[in-house]
Design a protein around this motif. Structure first.
Motif, short mmCIF file in Angstrom:
data_model
loop_
_atom_site.label_atom_id
_atom_site.label_comp_id
_atom_site.label_asym_id
_atom_site.label_seq_id
_atom_site.Cartn_x
_atom_site.Cartn_y
_atom_site.Cartn_z
N LYS A 1 4.23 -24.13 -15.42
CA LYS A 1 4.23 -22.54 -15.16
C LYS A 1 5.11 -21.42 -14.28
CE LYS A 1 -0.25 -22.01 -13.11
NZ LYS A 1 -1.86 -21.58 -13.37
N SER A 2 5.27 -22.49 -13.40
CA SER A 2 6.10 -21.68 -12.14
C SER A 2 7.42 -22.28 -11.99
CB SER A 2 5.28 -22.26 -10.65
OG SER A 2 3.94 -21.71 -10.71
N ALA A 3 8.04 -22.84 -13.13
CA ALA A 3 9.41 -23.66 -13.02
C ALA A 3 10.22 -22.15 -13.16
CB ALA A 3 9.62 -24.39 -14.35
N GLN A 4 11.47 -22.64 -12.25
CA GLN A 4 12.89 -21.73 -12.18
C GLN A 4 13.98 -22.47 -12.27
OE1 GLN A 4 12.96 -19.42 -8.50
NE2 GLN A 4 15.09 -18.44 -9.43
N TYR A 5 14.42 -22.01 -13.60
CA TYR A 5 15.82 -22.65 -13.85
C TYR A 5 17.06 -21.78 -13.40
CZ TYR A 5 12.81 -25.63 -16.67
OH TYR A 5 11.66 -26.52 -17.05
N TYR A 6 16.79 -20.57 -13.86
CA TYR A 6 17.77 -19.38 -13.47
C TYR A 6 17.87 -19.18 -12.29
CZ TYR A 6 20.91 -15.41 -13.86
OH TYR A 6 21.94 -14.54 -13.46
N VAL A 7 18.98 -19.44 -11.24
CA VAL A 7 19.28 -18.97 -9.84
C VAL A 7 20.44 -18.23 -9.94
CG1 VAL A 7 19.34 -19.69 -7.49
CG2 VAL A 7 18.14 -21.26 -9.21
N PRO A 8 20.17 -16.69 -9.60
CA PRO A 8 21.20 -16.13 -10.11
C PRO A 8 22.12 -16.11 -8.71
CG PRO A 8 19.44 -14.89 -10.39
CD PRO A 8 18.85 -16.27 -9.55
N LYS A 9 23.58 -15.54 -9.09
CA LYS A 9 24.51 -15.64 -7.90
C LYS A 9 24.98 -14.11 -7.80
CE LYS A 9 26.21 -20.17 -8.23
NZ LYS A 9 27.44 -21.13 -8.45
N GLU A 10 25.84 -13.69 -6.70
CA GLU A 10 26.05 -12.54 -6.33
C GLU A 10 27.51 -12.14 -6.59
OE1 GLU A 10 24.07 -11.18 -2.85
OE2 GLU A 10 22.06 -11.23 -3.89
N ASN A 11 28.15 -12.88 -7.19
CA ASN A 11 29.48 -12.85 -7.14
C ASN A 11 30.21 -11.82 -8.15
OD1 ASN A 11 29.63 -15.25 -5.63
ND2 ASN A 11 29.97 -16.59 -7.17
N GLY A 12 29.41 -11.04 -8.66
CA GLY A 12 29.93 -10.09 -9.45
C GLY A 12 28.97 -8.82 -9.63
N LYS A 13 29.13 -7.57 -9.96
CA LYS A 13 28.26 -6.59 -9.85
C LYS A 13 27.38 -6.86 -11.06
CE LYS A 13 31.08 -3.13 -7.74
NZ LYS A 13 32.16 -2.02 -8.02
N ILE A 14 27.80 -7.38 -12.11
CA ILE A 14 26.77 -7.56 -13.34
C ILE A 14 25.75 -8.71 -13.10
CG2 ILE A 14 26.77 -8.31 -15.73
CD1 ILE A 14 29.54 -7.30 -15.82
#
Length: 424
Positions: free
Chosen positions: A394-407
Motif C-alpha cells: 500500500k505504500s509502494a511508489q513507482y512514479y518518481v517525477p523529474k523536473e526537466n520540463g514545466k509540464i
C-alpha cells in the motif's frame, strides 16, 4: 512462366514455416488446430512478407484440405460462389482471402453462413488492424492472430533453405553468397521474407558465373538487387543496430545534428520502417512526461511519413527528430512501469482491496464487494482519500517525477500533494 522464388518456397506443412513460432510452433494454437483437425476461421494481420499466406498454405497442406486464394478487393462474389460450390462437392476448403479489410457487404453476407457451417475455413489476411478495419460480424466468427516481422535469423534460415532446394529453390545454381551479403539481405528487408527471397533470386539469375561456373553474390550485388545501401562496411553485421542505437542516444543527448545524420543513414538505406518505429520508442522512453505534446506530434509525424513514403517522408521525420532532440527529457514513466512490472513478476503484490472489486454482478454486495467504495465524482474537486493499492504494497511508489520540463514539474506538484494528503 516460372513463379517467383518466394511463391515456389511457400511451405506445404506447418513444420516448414519460418518464424511465427508463437502461433505455429509445437504445442502452439495453430499447430494444435492442425493436429486435431479442428480448424476455425481466423484473421492474420501484420506487415507484408511476414508469412500470412505461408501459414494458410501450410494449414491446408498439413490437413490435406483444398486451398484457394482470393482477394477481397478484386475478386467477385461469383468467385466466392465457385469456392462454396467446391466445398459442397469435396468437403472443407481453406480459403485465404487477402485484403479482407476491403470485403464489401454483399460478399460478407454471402460468407457468413458458410463460416457458421464450417464448410469454408476462412483465413483472412490484412496489413490493417482488424479491430478497426474489419466488420464486427466477421470478427465475431474468427480468431484474430497478429504476425510479426521475421527476425534476421529467420530470414537467414529461409535464404539457406532456398539456396539448397533444387526442386523449388536455387539449388541447381552453384552460388557463393558472401557472408556480408547474406547478413545484409537478412537484415535490410526489415522482416519481409518475400522481398529477401525475390532479391536473392534476381541476384543469382542476373549474375554471370565465373570460369568454374560459380556465381559469386557480393554485398554490392545484393545492394543493387534490393535497391538499398549497406549503412557501413561491417564484418560483424552490427552496423544496422549501431546506427539505430546512435540515433536514439543522440536524441537522448539533445544533439539534433547527430540525430539527423544517423536518420539520414537509415533513410538512404531505405529503412524507413526501423526509423519510424525507433522514433516512437524514443518519444515515449526519453521525452515522455517532460513533454507529452512532443510525443503526440512524433506519432503524427510517423503517420504522415507512413502515408507519404520516401522521399517526402523525410520531412515530417526531420521535424520530429529536431523537436525530440531539443525537448526536455524524462524517462520517469518508463521507470515507473518497469518498477511495477518488477513487483508483479517477483510476486510482490496482494489481493485487490475489497472496496475496489467488481460489484456489478448479482450477489456481489453480499460478499462485501465494492460496498465501501467512495465515488470520487461525488466529492469536492472530484477526489476523495481511499486506499487503491493492495495492503501488501500500500505504500509502494513507482512514479518518481523529474523536473526537466514545466509540464512534469506540474505533474510532480500534483502527485506529491496527493501522496502527502493520502499519507495523512
Amino acid at each position: 512462366m516460372q513463379q517467383p522464388l518466394a511463391y515456389r518456397m511457400r511451405p506445404t506443412k506447418i513444420e516448414e514455416i519460418v518464424g511465427q513460432q508463437d502461433l505455429v510452433g509445437p504445442g502452439k494454437i495453430i499447430d494444435r488446430m492442425v493436429k486435431a483437425k479442428m480448424l476455425s476461421s481466423m484473421i492474420l494481420y501484420g506487415p507484408p512478407g511476414t508469412g500470412k499466406t505461408s501459414i494458410a498454405s501450410a494449414i491446408a497442406g498439413s490437413t490435406k484440405y483444398a486451398f484457394r486464394i482470393l482477394n477481397a478487393a478484386t475478386d467477385s462474389k461469383k468467385d466466392l460462389q465457385v469456392v462454396a460450390e467446391e466445398a459442397k462437392m469435396s468437403g472443407t476448403v481453406v480459403l485465404l482471402l487477402d485484403e479482407i479489410h476491403r470485403l464489401d457487404k454483399s460478399k460478407q453476407d454471402f460468407l457468413l453462413p458458410l463460416l457458421e457451417k464450417g464448410s469454408i475455413i476462412l483465413i483472412g489476411a490484412t496489413t490493417e488492424n482488424p479491430y478497426i478495419s474489419i466488420n464486427p460480424a466477421i470478427r465475431s466468427r474468427t480468431q484474430i492472430f497478429e504476425v510479426h516481422p521475421l527476425s534476421p535469423e529467420d530470414i537467414a534460415k529461409a535464404i539457406d533453405r532456398a539456396l539448397s532446394d533444387s526442386k523449388n529453390g536455387l539449388g541447381e545454381y552453384d552460388v557463393d553468397l558472401k557472408d556480408e551479403a547474406r547478413d545484409f539481405l537478412s537484415k535490410a528487408t526489415n522482416g519481409d521474407l518475400r522481398t529477401a527471397l525475390n532479391a536473392l533470386e534476381l541476384a543469382v539469375k542476373s549474375t554471370s558465373p565465373d570460369t568454374n561456373g560459380k556465381i559469386a553474390i557480393t554485398l554490392s550485388v545484393i545492394e543493387e538487387c534490393l535497391q538499398r545501401k549497406a549503412l557501413t562496411s561491417d564484418k560483424n553485421g552490427d552496423a544496422h543496430y549501431d546506427v539505430i542505437s546512435a540515433l536514439q542516444k543522440s536524441i537522448r543527448g539533445s544533439d539534433a545534428d547527430a540525430a539527423l545524420h544517423y536518420a539520414a543513414r537509415l533513410i538512404e538505406s531505405g529503412d524507413l520502417i526501423s526509423l519510424m518505429r525507433r522514433l516512437l520508442v524514443i518519444a515515449y522512453e526519453d521525452i515522455g512526461m517532460a513533454n507529452p505534446a512532443a510525443c503526440a506530434r512524433a506519432v503524427s509525424a510517423v503517420d504522415a511519413a507512413r502515408q507519404l513514403g520516401l522521399p517526402e517522408a523525410r520531412i515530417p521525420i526531420a521535424n520530429a527528430i529536431i523537436e525530440l532532440a531539443l525537448s526536455p527529457k524524462s524517462n520517469s514513466a518508463m521507470s515507473a512501469i518497469d518498477g511495477a512490472l518488477s513487483d508483479v513478476r517477483s510476486g510482490n503484490y496482494g489481493d485487490v482491496p475489497i472496496h475496489l472489486k467488481d460489484a456489478h454482478y448479482k450477489g456481489a454486495a453480499k460478499l462485501g464487494r465494492g460496498v465501501e467504495y467512495k465515488y470520487p465524482h461525488d466529492y469536492p474537486n472530484d477526489w476523495v482519500q481511499q486506499q487503491y493499492l493492495p495492503d501488501k504494497i500500500k505504500s509502494a511508489q513507482y512514479y518518481v517525477p523529474k523536473e526537466n520540463g514545466k509540464i512534469e514539474q506540474r505533474f510532480k506538484e500534483q502527485y506529491e500533494k496527493l501522496r502527502q494528503v493520502s499519507r495523512k
